[in-house]
Design a protein around this motif. Sequence first.
Motif, mmCIF file in Angstrom:
data_model
loop_
_atom_site.group_PDB
_atom_site.id
_atom_site.type_symbol
_atom_site.label_atom_id
_atom_site.label_comp_id
_atom_site.label_asym_id
_atom_site.label_seq_id
_atom_site.Cartn_x
_atom_site.Cartn_y
_atom_site.Cartn_z
ATOM 1 N N TYR A 189 0.833 -1.193 0.000
ATOM 2 C CA TYR A 189 0.000 0.000 0.000
ATOM 3 C C TYR A 189 0.876 1.255 0.000
ATOM 4 N N GLU A 190 1.917 1.272 0.827
ATOM 5 C CA GLU A 190 2.826 2.411 0.861
ATOM 6 C C GLU A 190 3.522 2.606 -0.480
ATOM 7 N N TRP A 191 3.925 1.490 -1.099
ATOM 8 C CA TRP A 191 4.602 1.567 -2.388
ATOM 9 C C TRP A 191 3.659 2.126 -3.447
ATOM 10 N N VAL A 192 2.413 1.649 -3.464
ATOM 11 C CA VAL A 192 1.417 2.128 -4.433
ATOM 12 C C VAL A 192 1.166 3.619 -4.226
ATOM 13 N N MET A 193 1.056 4.058 -2.970
ATOM 14 C CA MET A 193 0.813 5.474 -2.699
ATOM 15 C C MET A 193 2.018 6.330 -3.131
ATOM 16 N N LYS A 194 3.186 5.820 -2.947
ATOM 17 C CA LYS A 194 4.391 6.559 -3.303
ATOM 18 C C LYS A 194 4.559 6.651 -4.812
ATOM 19 N N HIS A 195 4.198 5.579 -5.512
ATOM 20 C CA HIS A 195 4.390 5.515 -6.968
ATOM 21 C C HIS A 195 3.058 5.624 -7.714
ATOM 22 N N ALA A 196 2.123 6.370 -7.198
ATOM 23 C CA ALA A 196 0.793 6.480 -7.824
ATOM 24 C C ALA A 196 0.866 7.189 -9.167
ATOM 25 N N ASN A 197 1.841 8.049 -9.362
ATOM 26 C CA ASN A 197 1.932 8.828 -10.605
ATOM 27 C C ASN A 197 2.514 8.033 -11.768
ATOM 28 N N LEU A 198 3.034 6.864 -11.526
ATOM 29 C CA LEU A 198 3.680 6.094 -12.599
ATOM 30 C C LEU A 198 2.705 5.480 -13.541
#
Length: 168
Positions: A159-168
């Motif tokens: 979840y943290e990874w998805v939130m951090k890389h949401a713009n990709l």
Amino acid sequence: MVFELNVQTTSRRLADRKVERFMKNITKRGAVPETTAKKGKDYPVGPILLGFFIFVVIGSYPGTLAKADDIKEVILEKLHERYRSFKYKLKKQWYKPYKGMERRHICGNKHVHPGQWRALVMKWDETKTEEVAETNATNRQALKLHQTTGTRTYAHMRYEWVMKHANL
């Protein structure tokens, strides 16, 4: 109104005995030892003797001959894991990577034969071994998702990874 205070003091003889016992615990440097119990995980037998014992005990039961190859494979795998762990702990505690120092060829662990320690030091000093260790350290630092996450779950880390890389 007069109050009497009835206080009993420790006898001088008893106090001297306690002080004397306390003074025996103090070492010459002035430190009191934490405990007299042994520390660490020293096993009374080595891994080879333990493996031999397990092999003999398991091999003496009827019906294990059919599973002998599987049992042998498991025992050898466990012994290999224990040996690797033992070497890692030895290297971490006793190995000094300063080439040219004769003192590093002496291991402080009494369970290690001097010839075996010298062979391990020579192995750890090889340039290929050093290159592999450096490559492994670099690869570990480049990991994005570690095998163990501590107290956080994989779902939380994802979840943290998805939130951090949401713009990709």
